[in-house]
Design an enzyme around this catalytic site. Structure first.
Site, PDB file in Angstrom:
ATOM      1  N   SER B 134      99.956-137.904 -61.163  1.00 46.38           N
ATOM      2  CA  SER B 134      98.726-138.422 -61.759  1.00 46.38           C
ATOM      3  C   SER B 134      98.165-139.553 -60.878  1.00 46.38           C
ATOM      4  O   SER B 134      97.930-139.321 -59.687  1.00 46.38           O
ATOM      5  CB  SER B 134      99.017-138.862 -63.193  1.00 46.38           C
ATOM      6  OG  SER B 134      97.845-138.932 -63.954  1.00 46.38           O
ATOM      7  N   ASP B 288      97.370-128.181 -68.150  1.00 40.72           N
ATOM      8  CA  ASP B 288      96.913-129.554 -67.954  1.00 40.72           C
ATOM      9  C   ASP B 288      95.392-129.631 -68.120  1.00 40.72           C
ATOM     10  O   ASP B 288      94.642-129.028 -67.355  1.00 40.72           O
ATOM     11  CB  ASP B 288      97.327-130.018 -66.551  1.00 40.72           C
ATOM     12  CG  ASP B 288      97.138-131.515 -66.324  1.00 40.72           C
ATOM     13  OD1 ASP B 288      96.298-132.129 -67.005  1.00 40.72           O
ATOM     14  OD2 ASP B 288      97.842-132.057 -65.457  1.00 40.72           O
ATOM     15  N   HIS B 317      99.391-132.308 -69.123  1.00 39.15           N
ATOM     16  CA  HIS B 317      99.515-133.392 -68.141  1.00 39.15           C
ATOM     17  C   HIS B 317     100.816-134.175 -68.325  1.00 39.15           C
ATOM     18  O   HIS B 317     101.357-134.719 -67.363  1.00 39.15           O
ATOM     19  CB  HIS B 317      98.321-134.330 -68.259  1.00 39.15           C
ATOM     20  CG  HIS B 317      98.164-135.253 -67.088  1.00 39.15           C
ATOM     21  ND1 HIS B 317      97.833-134.793 -65.832  1.00 39.15           N
ATOM     22  CD2 HIS B 317      98.329-136.593 -66.951  1.00 39.15           C
ATOM     23  CE1 HIS B 317      97.784-135.808 -64.985  1.00 39.15           C
ATOM     24  NE2 HIS B 317      98.091-136.909 -65.646  1.00 39.15           N
TER      25      HIS B 317
END
Lengths: 341, 341
Positions: B134, B288, B317
């Protein structure tokens, strides 16, 4: 499209109407509009309830001569749902049921009111079909379970018979955002426009989730005349919701969240959907975050003879708005198939 | 896992540090933690920056003997990003850069600070690898573009080299929700806990979008010991974010939103990614919503020799948190492959 489209809605007086929530609304009213004419046999009526935040004129673009919903062939009844500002709603009801103190309403309440309109007012024994998108689809499922003999066919777009858990999280957030504005004042604001910050935040949630990541990745908004993703969010989504009344939206959100035809069978969704005798075609939009294909398919598996159609579109849940001509054509094709079946 | 995991972070004093936004922070500090030992050749270092809202201890569970990130083999450096509360942040900086007046920071600022730590403090010429998830993956991309000679290999999870437009809409909403709390007071609250309503709304947005509709449809939360979707949202997501500082989160959100390695090549993303010489394996999580497979794949197509891996998981995610043992195993497998390549 018929010239009716600019007419003000008509109203069916329901009298004192007892909602499922246990409150009786004196002088309840059901607004509606119609296209076409009811034939002598009274067997050409298509009922088309509308989605969240809409009203009886929201989906007029789907109606027209040469279209599946052809007013020269069908008598199309477009009922306004409770809480939409035209039927009895927080925004148009006197005390003690005005504004923040309007009762909780259910999908079943809408369908009970619509059933009286169809049977008492129009003298219809069986509809030709019920058509619905999103909350309109929830009402279509409620009709098919509650009155199977009245619904020989149904075309249900991007809706589920019981609101999915993930969709409830979205609804909770949308409601929280409306109420987050101090001007909301527990629903006792003087003017809906005063709650513009709450309406803006609510629109942000819809901009993010009502189409799809694909919509933004492929910059589909360009073809609609927008200059950026933010321009689309402002010009379309925010513009659309900004004019609405927060209390009305909150009553609709609560109704959407609680949607569950299983209530008709003691909570047993499979038993309730098993009562459907009409032909159901359920349409899922490929990239719909609200009502994903898997959720729509799960309902279809519980309905005798039902069929699933998937329309591929980057527009997600909003495909039904027909902003892309390919969506409008695919939707019309399914409608034509169902109405002629 | 090494006993280091409970140690307080160390600090590298950056001195006056000029951010990309044009402000110089006097006495800027970079916090970090390490596992394992730097070998004599100084060629066994793995840099592992962390994600939004995390810190240098957030992903310790991935580190341990017998795991891919094995501290008996690698010297693992876990830098804290600016704004996380341990490195220089709104919450720990004196006036005139405290709280609501801390400067805007960029992903590149983080990487410039980390580069000094790696080269000046540790005397490392080339890392063994960079790993990130991320926002940590955004930093990994920035490293690979900015210092290709230092990054022979990178394992990048659920991140993009330029933040996708739809993800920016999410970030904007998350920030709006933090600021929606009147107690936020333009960032000049006395105690982060006073902003609990803003933190709650921010957590609602993450609960909705950080896993997937599949996570809720399949009730994956059951296996984690939660009694309902709301229980998961409260116990995990809200519990996780409630302890954090809104100003810190807002600086991280702004950094996340602006992430774009194309800035290293005058805005030309392809040109920037084309500079990468190391081996990049980019991992997308199947469901995601933040960093969909298609967005990750689009970056991979622009990086010489890069490979895409898709890990199938309902966790979306949040797969990187390893709440599902299958996710943790699949992640470890990719890490092992990259680190040994």
């Amino acid at each position: 499209m018929s010239g009716d489209d600019t007419a003000a809605p008509q109203h069916f007086e329901l009298g004192p109407f007892a909602f499922d929530s246990g409150y009786t609304l004196p002088g309840a009213r059901l607004a509606y509009r119609t296209f076409g004419e009811l034939n002598a046999a009274r067997d050409n009526a298509v009922l088309f309830p509308h989605m969240y935040s809409g009203n009886s004129s929201s989906l007029e673009a789907l109606i027209g001569e040469g279209r599946a919903l052809d007013p020269s062939r069908y008598f199309i009844i477009l009922p306004d749902q409770f809480g939409n500002g035209l039927s009895s709603s927080p925004s148009n009801t006197p005390p003690p049921f005005d504004r923040g103190q309007f009762p909780v309403v259910s999908i079943a309440d809408d369908v009970r009111a619509q059933h009286r309109l169809v049977t008492e007012h129009f003298g219809i024994t069986a509809l030709h079909a019920v058509v619905g998108w999103s909350m309109g689809g929830q009402q279509a499922y409620e009709w098919a379970v509650r009155h199977p003999e009245v619904v020989p066919r149904a075309a249900i777009f991007a809706a589920t018979a019981r609101t999915p858990a993930h969709n409830k999280l979205f609804i909770d957030m949308a409601g929280e955002l409306l109420r987050s504005d101090p001007a909301f004042a527990d629903g006792f604001y003087a003017d809906a426009a005063d709650v513009h910050v709450g309406l803006k935040r609510h629109a942000m949630a819809f901009t993010l989730t009502s189409t799809s990541t694909r919509f933004f990745r492929d910059e589909v908004w360009r073809a609609m005349g927008f200059a950026s993703a933010d321009d689309y969010g402002h010009g379309f989504t925010r513009g659309y919701y900004q004019a609405l009344d927060p209390n009305n939206l909150l009553r609709q959100l609560a109704k959407w969240r609680a949607g569950d035809v299983g209530r008709n069978a003691g909570g047993d969704l499979a038993a309730a959907l098993g009562r459907i005798t009409g032909k159901v075609v359920a349409v899922a939009f490929s990239d719909d975050f609200f009502m994903p294909v898997a959720d729509v398919a799960a309902d279809v598996a519980l309905i005798p003879g039902a069929e699933l159609r998937v329309i591929d579109s980057p527009m997600g849940h909003f495909a039904m708005f027909g902003l892309m001509p390919t969506d409008a054509a695919a939707i019309d094709e399914v409608l034509a198939e169902v109405l002629k079946s």
